[in-house]
Design a protein around this motif. Structure first.
Motif, mmCIF file in Angstrom:
data_model
loop_
_atom_site.group_PDB
_atom_site.id
_atom_site.type_symbol
_atom_site.label_atom_id
_atom_site.label_comp_id
_atom_site.label_asym_id
_atom_site.label_seq_id
_atom_site.Cartn_x
_atom_site.Cartn_y
_atom_site.Cartn_z
ATOM 1 N N LEU A 294 1.874 4.653 1.325
ATOM 2 C CA LEU A 294 1.748 5.383 2.583
ATOM 3 C C LEU A 294 2.608 6.635 2.530
ATOM 4 C CD1 LEU A 294 2.065 2.382 5.082
ATOM 5 C CD2 LEU A 294 -0.051 3.443 4.247
ATOM 6 N N THR A 295 2.230 7.617 3.301
ATOM 7 C CA THR A 295 3.001 8.855 3.349
ATOM 8 C C THR A 295 4.424 8.565 3.812
ATOM 9 O OG1 THR A 295 1.019 10.147 3.828
ATOM 10 C CG2 THR A 295 3.140 11.159 4.347
ATOM 11 N N GLY B 260 -3.844 3.820 6.824
ATOM 12 C CA GLY B 260 -3.032 2.663 6.468
ATOM 13 C C GLY B 260 -1.801 2.564 7.318
ATOM 14 N N CYS B 261 -1.250 1.350 7.407
ATOM 15 C CA CYS B 261 -0.038 1.147 8.183
ATOM 16 C C CYS B 261 0.689 -0.083 7.661
ATOM 17 C CB CYS B 261 -0.358 0.978 9.669
ATOM 18 S SG CYS B 261 -1.391 -0.460 10.037
ATOM 19 N N SER B 262 1.976 -0.167 7.981
ATOM 20 C CA SER B 262 2.776 -1.342 7.665
ATOM 21 C C SER B 262 3.275 -1.962 8.961
ATOM 22 C CB SER B 262 3.960 -0.957 6.772
ATOM 23 O OG SER B 262 4.852 -0.084 7.463
ATOM 24 N N THR C 101 4.461 9.867 -1.179
ATOM 25 C CA THR C 101 4.111 8.539 -0.684
ATOM 26 C C THR C 101 5.120 7.517 -1.190
ATOM 27 O OG1 THR C 101 2.648 8.090 -2.556
ATOM 28 C CG2 THR C 101 1.659 9.086 -0.600
ATOM 29 N N ARG D 128 -4.563 8.162 5.252
ATOM 30 C CA ARG D 128 -5.040 7.060 4.409
ATOM 31 C C ARG D 128 -5.479 5.868 5.248
ATOM 32 N NH1 ARG D 128 -1.100 9.809 1.958
ATOM 33 N NH2 ARG D 128 -1.344 10.330 -0.249
ATOM 34 N N ALA E 288 1.500 -3.903 4.144
ATOM 35 C CA ALA E 288 0.762 -2.695 4.527
ATOM 36 C C ALA E 288 -0.653 -2.771 3.997
ATOM 37 C CB ALA E 288 1.464 -1.455 3.985
ATOM 38 N N ASP F 69 -0.008 5.919 8.544
ATOM 39 C CA ASP F 69 -0.492 7.015 7.714
ATOM 40 C C ASP F 69 -1.958 7.243 8.058
ATOM 41 O OD1 ASP F 69 -1.249 8.808 5.786
ATOM 42 O OD2 ASP F 69 -0.310 7.757 4.116
ATOM 43 N N ARG G 170 0.849 -1.196 0.000
ATOM 44 C CA ARG G 170 0.000 0.000 0.000
ATOM 45 C C ARG G 170 0.885 1.246 0.000
ATOM 46 N NH1 ARG G 170 -5.347 0.945 1.364
ATOM 47 N NH2 ARG G 170 -5.853 2.975 2.268
#
Length: 969
Positions: free
Chosen positions: A242-243, A306-308, A253, A304, A259, A301, A240
């Motif tokens: 992510l920033t 989102g995360c990893s 990004t 969004r 992620a 992030d 994904r």
């Protein structure tokens, strides 16, 4: 005026032909070519109805032979055609699951201009469509073993074949005769995962009645297993954008591995304070139902969600890259020569395609409120709630443990063509045929959740005896958190927990998940009659060729959906029954005139003209035409050019999709807050005033606006102009060498497209020409003050409109070189490719300054090509096939121009995919072969899985081994 002029031109051609018939008897004596036609051996090349021997078309026609198809080792014919440089992978086996009801369809999209603008023919005749309301044909139903060749013609063929040939024609020429019986069997296995293919094909034929009768029969069975994202290493973990945490501007990004979104998980996320876009006070449920803080060990992030390296929802553990697919087909073609000049024929087929596809999501996903008295709340969880002052739990989850949404689809296609063809008089040829086709699709949506039942199931409480039951069963209501309707559907409610992955009870899932069937039936009836003469009358440079004909065609489409889905009682969108039909009567004429012959620099010059008048029950009369010029300088060099006007009548879905009430969120452009935000505020203000909206107006109500969405029976036809010019170079000094180069330019106006409610409102008042436009005509305002919100929009019709424009142009090229006696064998090389010079989309043709440049964006590369090398010696043959795809960007051209560092990676590198095959003729009857597709195991670029429109151009199976045999009886 244009229609009257062209109609006159067609009538003139017909009168000239009739007047010339008498003198044609004496103008030239029948030649050997005429005799060939009398023996019914003349050919027609795609793009012309005039039968001629050794005809060279003024239109660029690409050809794929049966040997080319066999050399790929592909089981699915559609994927072979889709890989050609002229085609776009809009619908392939890898990406057909993008929409409801399209799983397993392999549709052709020439030049990327849309599947409904590519006309598919079989033996020069139309084929029944495969998708509800569409004209697109599923190539999986065409028998690969019976294909003699495939001819691909670019652009503007409506004058010859009728509507839908806007971007071009793909014509499948099947074997008309065959001697003996050949059985082909092939199996294959992917190096990685459990993806397998199996196929058996039988082709049998012969003659009877002293050679007057010909019969060709084929039977085919093809099967492939599903391919899951988790089956391959490159797609096993989700990725994904992510920033970038090292970017101080927080605008760039980066693509992060492992992620995904953190707002949902398969076990459930407890958002303690309701701020779903943050990571504050968030907890997750483990499979045993226990609660712990959500883990965030990598990049986070919040913009969004989102995360990893965190607790997130990984859809790659569930999703498919290719569905399971099984196809069986039987074809029987019959011909019988009544005498030397007349033949009757029958072409028949029956095909069945079964496909099963599953989504990356459970039967539903969402955020659910669980009250404190829920029976599945443990003592520990209850104490946690009490300690935090919670009277309910806010849980967001993807309900994968309740099954996966899917489709189980069966399509059955039948088609029969019967006709008579022959010659009479002095070299007149004719054909009359009746063509009937029918496609029936039965589809069952699997695990289509009924939200009312699900909400009742998770609202579990204790009854007076301490048993866990649904609140609806105990109290007759599902409680204030999840109000329900249709209480008659709640009988037999089975309670379930949603605390942790695996918590959903199988019994409850079976109760709240529905299997919603639908049935689609499409029919096509075509009656046509053609008359042609290759030598109508003599001119100084040669004989004039002529063809004319009439055709009647009727198309119907009917779709019936499950009552639950019609009533919007399931998770999937409400889909209403659809029914529509149209018919068209057509007449066409074509003439080919030799202008020059046997002169210096003009060995021959021929002019081709064609025109067609069509009368639709929907859009009325349309006219299309075509001109072509073929200039042969000498035996080595030939130039060719065409200019044509084509039309596409709207299909049944665009016209007759059910109109239903919808609600649209609109920020009114005439309000005081938005009046200055138009492209030209003065134009917007003038148009708002013309509508009756006073300056400084502010709406009282900013809620959604009521309107209609669906089909539009008032649509008009699309029109296009196509120009091609090219050269063919076959130098005598290099036997076996040839080059073709063709430039093509296709422009489509009045293209049918849909808009949003906001776009409709904005375009109405931003039009430079005033309010007399299709956008303002599709909406009403309360200018009379009949409501509590005077001047506000009261209704909209958000329907398809003829409002767009498309333009694509490029260069096709091909190089062939065959070498004899290379180490005792024959070496062949072939390079074919396409250079895309321009691909522009004008969403609103009345706003010509607003243009989207799609060239070099994922799915529309600048360069595509295929290099094929073959070598044969004795009983051995070898082929190598390398497909090239140029680099592309993953954002729009406008984004890339303003910020080339917007994301990393922002483009994908150029890629090649190589296939190899070796064959051995063990005996006169038996031949064996083995091959490898994607020899070097090239993977798609990061975060592309071959399941999207653009990413489907990349192989997602990986290295694939196959072996097979052919046995001739």
């Amino acid at each position: 005026m244009h229609k009257r002029t062209l109609a006159t031109a067609i009538s003139t051609i017909l009168m000239v032909a009739a007047a010339a018939t008498a003198q044609a008897q004496d103008a030239r004596q029948p030649t050997e070519e005429s005799a060939d036609i009398k023996r019914l051996d003349a050919v027609t090349v795609t793009g012309s109805r005039i039968p001629r021997v050794d005809y060279l078309s003024a239109s660029p026609v690409g050809t794929l032979t049966a040997e080319d198809i066999r050399a790929t080792g592909a089981v699915t014919l559609g994927d072979v055609i889709n890989a050609l440089p002229q085609m776009s992978t809009t619908y392939s086996m890898g990406n057909s699951t993008r929409f409801i009801g399209t799983a397993g369809l392999n549709l052709l999209d020439l030049r990327g201009l849309g599947v409904d603008r590519t006309l598919v023919l079989v033996n020069g005749r139309r084929h029944v469509a495969s998708a509800a309301g569409s004209s697109a044909v599923d190539i999986n139903t065409i028998p690969a073993a019976l294909v003699e060749r495939v001819e691909i013609l670019t652009g503007g063929s409506s004058a010859i074949y009728g509507a839908d040939a806007v971007s071009g024609v793909v014509n499948f020429i099947l074997k008309k005769s065959f001697d003996g019986t050949v059985v082909n069997a092939q199996i294959g296995h992917a190096e990685e995962g459990n993806f397998n293919e199996r196929s058996v094909n039988v082709v049998s034929g012969g003659t009877f009645a002293d050679g007057r009768g010909q019969l060709v029969f084929s039977a085919a069975f093809n099967n492939q297993d599903p391919l899951y994202l988790r089956d391959r290493a490159f797609s096993r973990d989700s990725q994904r954008y992510l920033t970038d945490p090292n970017d101080p501007t927080q605008t760039r990004t980066i693509l992060a591995r492992n992620a995904s979104v953190y707002s949902y998980t398969a076990g459930g996320v407890l958002d303690l304070d309701g701020r779903s876009a943050t990571t504050h006070d968030r907890y997750v449920f483990d499979p045993d139902g226990s609660l712990r803080p959500q883990r965030f060990d990598g990049i986070v992030d919040t913009t969004r969600t989102g995360c990893s390296d965190c607790d997130n929802l990984d859809p790659n553990q569930y999703g498919q890259m290719q569905p399971s697919n099984s196809t069986g087909a039987v074809n029987a073609n019959f011909g019988f020569d009544l005498n030397d000049n007349h033949r009757i024929f029958v072409e028949s087929k029956w095909a069945q395609n079964k496909v099963k596809a599953f989504s990356t999501s459970g039967p539903s996903f969402g955020t659910y409120m669980i009250p404190r008295d829920n029976a599945y709340i443990s003592d520990e969880l209850g104490q946690f709630m009490d300690a935090n002052g919670l009277t309910r739990l806010r849980i967001s989850r993807n309900n994968t443990d309740a099954g996966f949404r899917g489709e189980d689809t069966t399509r059955r296609t039948g088609r029969i063509v019967a006709g008579i063809q022959g010659v009479f008089g002095s070299d007149w040829s004719y054909e009359a045929s009746a063509n009937y086709g029918r496609t029936v699709e039965t589809r069952t949506n699997l695990n289509n959740q009924m939200p009312d039942r699900f909400n009742a199931s998770i609202d579990a409480v204790f009854d007076d005896n301490g048993n866990i039951v649904c609140r609806a069963a105990r109290d007759g209501t599902a409680g204030p958190e999840h109000p329900v309707t249709g209480e008659d559907l709640l009988a037999g409610c089975i309670p379930t927990s949603i605390f942790g992955e695996g918590a959903v009870s199988p019994g409850a899932a079976a109760w709240f998940n529905a299997r919603t069937p639908s049935r689609t039936e499409l029919t096509q009836k075509v009656f046509s009659a053609n008359l042609a003469k290759s030598e109508l009358f003599a001119m100084p440079a040669g004989s004039v060729g002529f063809a004319s004909g009439v055709e009647f065609r009727k198309e119907t489409s009917q779709q019936t959906t499950d009552p639950l889905q019609q009533a919007d009682l399931t998770f999937l969108n409400a889909i209403q029954n659809q029914r529509g039909q149209y018919s068209v009567r057509e007449a066409f004429a074509e003439i080919s005139m030799p202008l020059l012959a046997d002169l210096p620099f003009a060995q021959s010059v021929n002019l081709d003209l064609a025109g067609r008048i069509s009368d639709y029950t929907t859009v009325g009369t349309t006219v299309s035409w075509k001109t072509g010029l073929d200039w042969t300088f000498n035996d080595s060099l030939r130039l060719r050019s065409t200019y044509s006007n084509a039309v596409r009548a709207p299909n049944i879905s665009e016209l007759y999709d059910p109109q239903s009430v919808n609600f649209f969120s609109i920020s009114d452009p005439c309000s005081a807050a938005n009046i200055g935000r138009g492209a030209d505020p003065a134009v917007r203000q003038a148009n708002c005033s013309a509508l009756g909206v006073p300056m400084g107006w502010t709406p009282n109500d900013t809620s959604t606006r009521r309107g209609l969405s669906g089909g539009n029976p008032d649509l008009a036809e699309e029109t296009s102009k196509t120009f091609t010019v090219g050269a063919v170079f076959t130098p005598a000094a290099l036997p076996g060498f040839g080059i073709t180069v063709d430039y093509w330019d296709i422009q489509i106006e009045d293209a049918i497209s849909s808009v949003s409610g906001q776009q409709l409102a904005d375009r109405c008042v931003d039009a430079v020409g005033g309010i007399d436009n299709e956008f303002c005509a599709s909406m009403t305002r309360d200018i009379a003050g009949a409501t509590d919100d005077p001047c506000a929009i009261t209704s909209l019709e958000v329907l398809p409109l003829n409002i767009s424009k498309l333009r694509a142009r490029g260069i096709d090229f091909g190089i062939d070189y065959a070498f004899e006696n290379v180490f005792g064998g024959r070496l062949t090389t072939k390079l074919e490719g396409t250079y895309l010079k321009e691909f522009l989309s004008y969403p609103f043709q009345s706003f010509p300054d607003e243009v989207v440049d799609e060239r070099n964006v994922l799915g529309t590369p600048r360069w595509k090509g295929i290099l094929t090398i073959g070598y044969a010696r004795g009983a051995w043959d070898l082929s190598l096939r390398t497909r090239y795809v140029d680099s592309q960007i993953l954002v729009t051209n406008e984004q890339y121009a303003t910020n080339p560092d917007l994301q990393d990676p922002i483009k994908v590198s150029r890629m090649t995919f190589t296939d190899a095959r070796v064959g051995y003729g063990a005996t006169e009857r038996l031949s064996l072969y083995l091959g490898v597709r994607n020899v070097f195991d090239r993977e798609p670029p990061y975060n592309l899985y071959g399941t999207g429109v653009g990413s489907a151009q990349y192989d997602n199976v990986g290295r694939f081994f196959y072996t097979g045999m052919n046995y001739r009886f």
